[in-house]
Motif scaffolding. Structure first.
Motif, PDB file in Angstrom:
ATOM      1  N   MET A  34      28.476 -44.423  70.790  1.00 22.39           N
ATOM      2  CA  MET A  34      27.958 -45.459  69.968  1.00 22.39           C
ATOM      3  C   MET A  34      28.974 -46.340  69.491  1.00 22.39           C
ATOM      4  N   SER A  35      28.607 -47.562  69.521  1.00 14.48           N
ATOM      5  CA  SER A  35      29.724 -48.532  68.877  1.00 14.48           C
ATOM      6  C   SER A  35      28.901 -48.843  67.436  1.00 14.48           C
ATOM      7  N   GLU A  36      30.045 -49.251  66.618  1.00 18.12           N
ATOM      8  CA  GLU A  36      29.662 -49.723  65.409  1.00 18.12           C
ATOM      9  C   GLU A  36      28.632 -50.779  65.173  1.00 18.12           C
ATOM     10  N   ASP A  37      28.450 -51.626  65.875  1.00 22.57           N
ATOM     11  CA  ASP A  37      27.265 -52.743  66.067  1.00 22.57           C
ATOM     12  C   ASP A  37      26.095 -52.096  66.372  1.00 22.57           C
ATOM     13  N   SER A  38      25.737 -51.406  67.240  1.00 27.24           N
ATOM     14  CA  SER A  38      24.628 -50.681  67.617  1.00 27.24           C
ATOM     15  C   SER A  38      24.190 -49.678  66.509  1.00 27.24           C
ATOM     16  N   ARG A  39      24.998 -49.076  65.687  1.00 32.41           N
ATOM     17  CA  ARG A  39      24.579 -48.247  64.694  1.00 32.41           C
ATOM     18  C   ARG A  39      24.229 -49.118  63.587  1.00 32.41           C
ATOM     19  N   VAL A  40      24.800 -50.019  63.379  1.00 39.24           N
ATOM     20  CA  VAL A  40      24.286 -51.035  62.232  1.00 39.24           C
ATOM     21  C   VAL A  40      23.030 -51.678  62.509  1.00 39.24           C
ATOM     22  N   ARG A  41      23.035 -52.032  63.696  1.00 37.39           N
ATOM     23  CA  ARG A  41      21.423 -52.558  64.230  1.00 37.39           C
ATOM     24  C   ARG A  41      20.387 -51.519  63.986  1.00 37.39           C
ATOM     25  N   ASP A  42      20.649 -50.255  64.126  1.00 35.15           N
ATOM     26  CA  ASP A  42      19.996 -49.075  64.024  1.00 35.15           C
ATOM     27  C   ASP A  42      19.263 -48.955  62.637  1.00 35.15           C
ATOM     28  N   GLN A  43      19.827 -49.466  61.847  1.00 32.62           N
ATOM     29  CA  GLN A  43      19.805 -49.309  60.407  1.00 32.62           C
ATOM     30  C   GLN A  43      18.991 -50.260  59.482  1.00 32.62           C
ATOM     31  N   SER A  44      18.028 -49.990  58.681  1.00 32.33           N
ATOM     32  CA  SER A  44      17.292 -50.802  58.068  1.00 32.33           C
ATOM     33  C   SER A  44      17.747 -50.920  56.433  1.00 32.33           C
ATOM     34  N   LYS A  45      18.143 -52.055  55.965  1.00 31.48           N
ATOM     35  CA  LYS A  45      18.472 -52.237  54.597  1.00 31.48           C
ATOM     36  C   LYS A  45      17.297 -52.171  53.751  1.00 31.48           C
ATOM     37  N   VAL A  46      17.418 -51.613  52.493  1.00 27.72           N
ATOM     38  CA  VAL A  46      16.250 -51.238  51.822  1.00 27.72           C
ATOM     39  C   VAL A  46      16.854 -51.682  50.285  1.00 27.72           C
ATOM     40  N   GLN A  47      16.127 -52.491  49.411  1.00 28.26           N
ATOM     41  CA  GLN A  47      16.575 -52.392  48.111  1.00 28.26           C
ATOM     42  C   GLN A  47      15.520 -51.610  47.332  1.00 28.26           C
ATOM     43  N   ILE A  48      16.124 -50.954  46.146  1.00 27.74           N
ATOM     44  CA  ILE A  48      15.334 -50.013  45.357  1.00 27.74           C
ATOM     45  C   ILE A  48      15.784 -50.391  43.862  1.00 27.74           C
ATOM     46  N   ARG A  49      14.796 -50.054  43.211  1.00 27.94           N
ATOM     47  CA  ARG A  49      15.061 -50.320  41.602  1.00 27.94           C
ATOM     48  C   ARG A  49      15.279 -48.654  41.173  1.00 27.94           C
ATOM     49  N   MET A  50      16.138 -48.375  40.100  1.00 33.35           N
ATOM     50  CA  MET A  50      16.309 -47.019  39.609  1.00 33.35           C
ATOM     51  C   MET A  50      16.882 -47.216  38.238  1.00 33.35           C
ATOM     52  N   SER A  51      16.838 -46.310  37.230  1.00 31.82           N
ATOM     53  CA  SER A  51      17.188 -46.331  36.012  1.00 31.82           C
ATOM     54  C   SER A  51      18.816 -46.094  36.023  1.00 31.82           C
ATOM     55  N   ASP A  52      19.167 -46.703  35.307  1.00 36.89           N
ATOM     56  CA  ASP A  52      20.976 -46.477  35.158  1.00 36.89           C
ATOM     57  C   ASP A  52      21.322 -45.080  34.999  1.00 36.89           C
ATOM     58  N   ASP A  53      20.460 -44.307  34.294  1.00 38.46           N
ATOM     59  CA  ASP A  53      20.967 -43.014  34.453  1.00 38.46           C
ATOM     60  C   ASP A  53      20.726 -42.110  35.708  1.00 38.46           C
ATOM     61  N   LEU A  54      19.744 -42.556  36.599  1.00 36.61           N
ATOM     62  CA  LEU A  54      19.659 -41.916  37.869  1.00 36.61           C
ATOM     63  C   LEU A  54      20.943 -42.391  38.678  1.00 36.61           C
ATOM     64  N   ARG A  55      21.082 -43.594  38.627  1.00 30.13           N
ATOM     65  CA  ARG A  55      22.224 -44.341  39.494  1.00 30.13           C
ATOM     66  C   ARG A  55      23.563 -43.314  38.951  1.00 30.13           C
ATOM     67  N   GLN A  56      23.669 -43.282  37.716  1.00 28.17           N
ATOM     68  CA  GLN A  56      25.074 -42.694  37.322  1.00 28.17           C
ATOM     69  C   GLN A  56      25.040 -41.263  37.865  1.00 28.17           C
ATOM     70  N   ARG A  57      23.874 -40.508  37.887  1.00 27.33           N
ATOM     71  CA  ARG A  57      23.751 -39.220  38.249  1.00 27.33           C
ATOM     72  C   ARG A  57      24.243 -39.085  39.809  1.00 27.33           C
ATOM     73  N   LEU A  58      23.498 -40.051  40.528  1.00 30.37           N
ATOM     74  CA  LEU A  58      23.846 -40.189  42.036  1.00 30.37           C
ATOM     75  C   LEU A  58      25.356 -40.587  42.160  1.00 30.37           C
ATOM     76  N   LEU A  59      25.869 -41.432  41.527  1.00 28.70           N
ATOM     77  CA  LEU A  59      27.261 -41.751  41.658  1.00 28.70           C
ATOM     78  C   LEU A  59      28.110 -40.455  41.567  1.00 28.70           C
ATOM     79  N   GLU A  60      27.660 -39.767  40.378  1.00 24.66           N
ATOM     80  CA  GLU A  60      28.660 -38.511  40.260  1.00 24.66           C
ATOM     81  C   GLU A  60      28.459 -37.513  41.183  1.00 24.66           C
TER      82      GLU A  60
END
Length: 94
Positions: A1-27
């Motif tokens: 599967m090419s990179e282009d077809s993988r990107v087309r098969d994905q959806s972009k989603v924006q979410i809101r989260m607390s800074d604390d949760l984002r930091q925990r996810l980053l760690e």
């Protein structure tokens, strides 16, 4: 599967989260050597997996609840019998 077809098969989603949760996810992402996006996707996918560890716990709870339901039926039957005896005693003037 090419990179282009993988990107087309994905959806972009924006979410809101607390800074604390984002930091925990980053760690967590850093510890598992993933990007923040990959960490979030992995955790979401895992949340849909049936955990084989959870199944015995659920079965044990259901079994215990079933046993308690039977005990409650016995208690209700005993209470009803006692009520019937009290009514008979009352009718007999005792």
């Amino acid at each position: 599967m090419s990179e282009d077809s993988r990107v087309r098969d994905q959806s972009k989603v924006q979410i809101r989260m607390s800074d604390d949760l984002r930091q925990r996810l980053l760690e967590a992402a850093f510890k598992s050597d993933r990007s923040l996006n990959a960490e979030i996707v992995a955790r979401l996918e895992k949340s849909f997996d049936a955990s084989p560890i959870d199944e015995p716990i659920v079965e044990a709870i259901e079994t215990k609840l079933g046993a308690h339901e039977l005990e409650m039926k016995d208690i209700r039957a005993t209470v009803n019998e006692m009520r019937a005896m009290l009514a008979k005693m009352k009718d007999a003037g005792l």
